[in-house]
Motif scaffolding. Sequence first.
Motif, PDB file in Angstrom:
ATOM      1  N   LEU A   1     -16.706  -8.224  -5.236  1.00 17.98           N
ATOM      2  CA  LEU A   1     -17.477  -7.069  -4.437  1.00 17.98           C
ATOM      3  C   LEU A   1     -18.192  -7.577  -3.682  1.00 17.98           C
ATOM      4  O   LEU A   1     -18.100  -7.101  -2.487  1.00 17.98           O
ATOM      5  N   GLU A   2     -18.878  -8.643  -4.083  1.00 20.66           N
ATOM      6  CA  GLU A   2     -19.555  -9.301  -2.864  1.00 20.66           C
ATOM      7  C   GLU A   2     -18.684  -9.933  -1.965  1.00 20.66           C
ATOM      8  O   GLU A   2     -19.138  -9.780  -0.564  1.00 20.66           O
ATOM      9  N   LYS A   3     -17.600 -10.577  -2.159  1.00 25.69           N
ATOM     10  CA  LYS A   3     -16.699 -11.009  -1.262  1.00 25.69           C
ATOM     11  C   LYS A   3     -16.137  -9.979  -0.263  1.00 25.69           C
ATOM     12  O   LYS A   3     -15.987 -10.078   0.822  1.00 25.69           O
ATOM     13  N   GLN A   4     -15.840  -8.741  -1.009  1.00 27.48           N
ATOM     14  CA  GLN A   4     -15.153  -7.701  -0.043  1.00 27.48           C
ATOM     15  C   GLN A   4     -16.255  -7.234   0.866  1.00 27.48           C
ATOM     16  O   GLN A   4     -16.041  -6.824   2.132  1.00 27.48           O
ATOM     17  N   HIS A   5     -17.577  -7.146   0.731  1.00 25.95           N
ATOM     18  CA  HIS A   5     -18.655  -6.796   1.595  1.00 25.95           C
ATOM     19  C   HIS A   5     -18.495  -7.655   2.865  1.00 25.95           C
ATOM     20  O   HIS A   5     -18.734  -7.404   3.830  1.00 25.95           O
ATOM     21  N   GLN A   6     -18.641  -9.198   2.555  1.00 25.60           N
ATOM     22  CA  GLN A   6     -18.577 -10.149   3.682  1.00 25.60           C
ATOM     23  C   GLN A   6     -17.389  -9.888   4.591  1.00 25.60           C
ATOM     24  O   GLN A   6     -17.249  -9.833   5.649  1.00 25.60           O
ATOM     25  N   GLN A   7     -16.186  -9.631   3.800  1.00 22.17           N
ATOM     26  CA  GLN A   7     -14.669  -9.291   4.795  1.00 22.17           C
ATOM     27  C   GLN A   7     -14.929  -7.992   5.420  1.00 22.17           C
ATOM     28  O   GLN A   7     -14.490  -7.908   6.555  1.00 22.17           O
ATOM     29  N   ALA A   8     -15.752  -7.124   4.958  1.00 22.11           N
ATOM     30  CA  ALA A   8     -15.924  -5.763   5.723  1.00 22.11           C
ATOM     31  C   ALA A   8     -16.503  -6.009   6.772  1.00 22.11           C
ATOM     32  O   ALA A   8     -16.343  -5.410   7.928  1.00 22.11           O
TER      33      ALA A   8
ATOM     34  N   GLU B   1     -16.587  -0.200   7.776  1.00 22.10           N
ATOM     35  CA  GLU B   1     -17.795   0.528   7.075  1.00 22.10           C
ATOM     36  C   GLU B   1     -17.616   0.700   5.719  1.00 22.10           C
ATOM     37  O   GLU B   1     -18.526   0.829   4.980  1.00 22.10           O
ATOM     38  N   ALA B   2     -16.568   0.764   5.119  1.00 22.43           N
ATOM     39  CA  ALA B   2     -16.138   1.049   3.757  1.00 22.43           C
ATOM     40  C   ALA B   2     -16.694  -0.178   2.861  1.00 22.43           C
ATOM     41  O   ALA B   2     -16.080  -1.285   3.045  1.00 22.43           O
TER      42      ALA B   2
ATOM     43  N   HIS C   1       0.584  10.628  15.554  1.00 20.71           N
ATOM     44  CA  HIS C   1      -0.239  11.524  14.822  1.00 20.71           C
ATOM     45  C   HIS C   1      -1.687  11.054  14.920  1.00 20.71           C
ATOM     46  O   HIS C   1      -1.847   9.956  14.509  1.00 20.71           O
ATOM     47  N   PRO C   2      -2.765  11.763  15.363  1.00 20.28           N
ATOM     48  CA  PRO C   2      -4.027  11.187  15.653  1.00 20.28           C
ATOM     49  C   PRO C   2      -4.593  10.991  14.151  1.00 20.28           C
ATOM     50  O   PRO C   2      -4.277  12.088  13.072  1.00 20.28           O
ATOM     51  N   VAL C   3      -5.630  10.262  14.138  1.00 22.90           N
ATOM     52  CA  VAL C   3      -6.238  10.118  12.580  1.00 22.90           C
ATOM     53  C   VAL C   3      -8.047  10.401  12.888  1.00 22.90           C
ATOM     54  O   VAL C   3      -8.307  10.168  13.535  1.00 22.90           O
ATOM     55  N   GLU C   4      -8.232  11.286  11.852  1.00 20.21           N
ATOM     56  CA  GLU C   4      -9.702  11.716  11.796  1.00 20.21           C
ATOM     57  C   GLU C   4     -10.019  11.411  10.511  1.00 20.21           C
ATOM     58  O   GLU C   4     -10.144  12.551   9.947  1.00 20.21           O
ATOM     59  N   LEU C   5     -10.335  10.216  10.028  1.00 19.18           N
ATOM     60  CA  LEU C   5     -10.737  10.222   8.657  1.00 19.18           C
ATOM     61  C   LEU C   5     -12.174   9.420   8.403  1.00 19.18           C
ATOM     62  O   LEU C   5     -12.519   8.833   9.146  1.00 19.18           O
ATOM     63  N   GLY C   6     -12.673   9.685   7.283  1.00 16.84           N
ATOM     64  CA  GLY C   6     -13.974   8.748   6.876  1.00 16.84           C
ATOM     65  C   GLY C   6     -13.702   7.630   6.746  1.00 16.84           C
ATOM     66  O   GLY C   6     -12.409   7.095   6.531  1.00 16.84           O
ATOM     67  N   SER C   7     -14.768   6.879   6.766  1.00 16.01           N
ATOM     68  CA  SER C   7     -14.451   5.098   6.712  1.00 16.01           C
ATOM     69  C   SER C   7     -13.791   4.736   5.359  1.00 16.01           C
ATOM     70  O   SER C   7     -13.137   4.027   5.237  1.00 16.01           O
ATOM     71  N   VAL C   8     -14.048   5.470   4.208  1.00 13.80           N
ATOM     72  CA  VAL C   8     -13.563   5.065   2.831  1.00 13.80           C
ATOM     73  C   VAL C   8     -12.171   5.504   2.972  1.00 13.80           C
ATOM     74  O   VAL C   8     -11.095   4.994   2.574  1.00 13.80           O
ATOM     75  N   GLN C   9     -11.738   6.744   3.329  1.00 15.67           N
ATOM     76  CA  GLN C   9     -10.522   7.284   3.627  1.00 15.67           C
ATOM     77  C   GLN C   9      -9.706   6.279   4.460  1.00 15.67           C
ATOM     78  O   GLN C   9      -8.416   6.096   4.179  1.00 15.67           O
TER      79      GLN C   9
ATOM     80  N   ALA D   1      -3.086  -0.179  12.460  1.00 17.71           N
ATOM     81  CA  ALA D   1      -2.887  -0.730  11.021  1.00 17.71           C
ATOM     82  C   ALA D   1      -2.503  -2.365  10.949  1.00 17.71           C
ATOM     83  O   ALA D   1      -2.621  -2.999  10.033  1.00 17.71           O
ATOM     84  N   GLU D   2      -2.079  -2.814  12.226  1.00 18.42           N
ATOM     85  CA  GLU D   2      -1.888  -4.257  12.381  1.00 18.42           C
ATOM     86  C   GLU D   2      -3.317  -5.144  11.929  1.00 18.42           C
ATOM     87  O   GLU D   2      -2.976  -6.298  11.628  1.00 18.42           O
ATOM     88  N   LYS D   3      -4.139  -4.722  12.133  1.00 17.35           N
ATOM     89  CA  LYS D   3      -5.571  -5.384  11.569  1.00 17.35           C
ATOM     90  C   LYS D   3      -5.482  -5.883  10.128  1.00 17.35           C
ATOM     91  O   LYS D   3      -6.138  -6.716   9.780  1.00 17.35           O
ATOM     92  N   TYR D   4      -4.634  -5.071   9.311  1.00 17.29           N
ATOM     93  CA  TYR D   4      -4.514  -5.451   7.784  1.00 17.29           C
ATOM     94  C   TYR D   4      -3.188  -6.643   7.755  1.00 17.29           C
ATOM     95  O   TYR D   4      -2.376  -5.824   7.311  1.00 17.29           O
TER      96      TYR D   4
END
Length: 281
Positions: free
Chosen positions: A200-207, A213-214, A12-20, A57-60
């Motif tokens: 929150l700041e740590k999450q931004h660094q990891q992103a 993009e999220a 199944h293909p994925v066409e989702l926004g960055s947060v989704q 999904a393996e990147k997580y």
Amino acid sequence: MPGTSDTSNGKHPVELGSVQETLFIPLAARARETVKKRPLLRDPKSVEMIREIDYPAEKYGPGPGSSITVLRTAIVDSWVRAFLAEHPAGTVVEIGTGLNTRFERVDNGSVHWIDLDLPDTVELRRKFFTDTARRRMVAASVLDEGWLRTVEAYPGPYFFVAEGVLVYLPEDRAAEALTRISQRFPDALVALDTYPRRLLEKQHQQAVQRGMEARWAWSCEDPRSLERLGLRVVEAAAVTRPPRAVRAQLPLRFRAFLPLADRLLRGLFNITLFRAGSRPD
């Protein structure tokens, strides 16, 4: 960034926004947990979806973050089960449901259920789930008001779950969504996770490191501050300090992980059960 749309591999293909697209974080964590010898939770549907969706999904990958996500999910599962023990035919609303399978884990044969998410996510979700007399998918933003009328058509009492979703909203929009629920559904239960500014700041660094993009937009230093929105704290927990009922069910590897994790992460991964009520004077 939208995912791939290649269908040559039959997936199944994925066409989702960055947060989704962040829905793959808990999905991958549950799938990884399920195939372990002594899992904290079993979710064979997540394994199926990971296998059949065309997304890397393996990147997580495995690590502390995966264990934290699974523990958070198990805590909410325990609260929903306790709610259903008292109100077997009540209504549970999953806000930002993604590809969650909580219904499959806790269904008692009489609960009513609403899975709420944005249209692109619901479109993907419909490849694996179907509406029934007791369960319905609703394509809408949590910031819309129309979905609240849909919930009102279902029998109370109500339990709203916002797991891993409100943190992506600016503080004023998150407060707006919670206030609407509190005002429209007095006495409803609301479960949500919150994170302080330093996380929150740590999450931004990891992103940035992962090319995501999220970004989280809302931090909350003290969940009790949300009582100003008409929410009363019923139970305050943390991923590193789960409720007693969850702690008793933890596999040994989780029990060994928690003491060190609590020393290192105390106050960073809060998850709180509220009851909607009147604003404090």
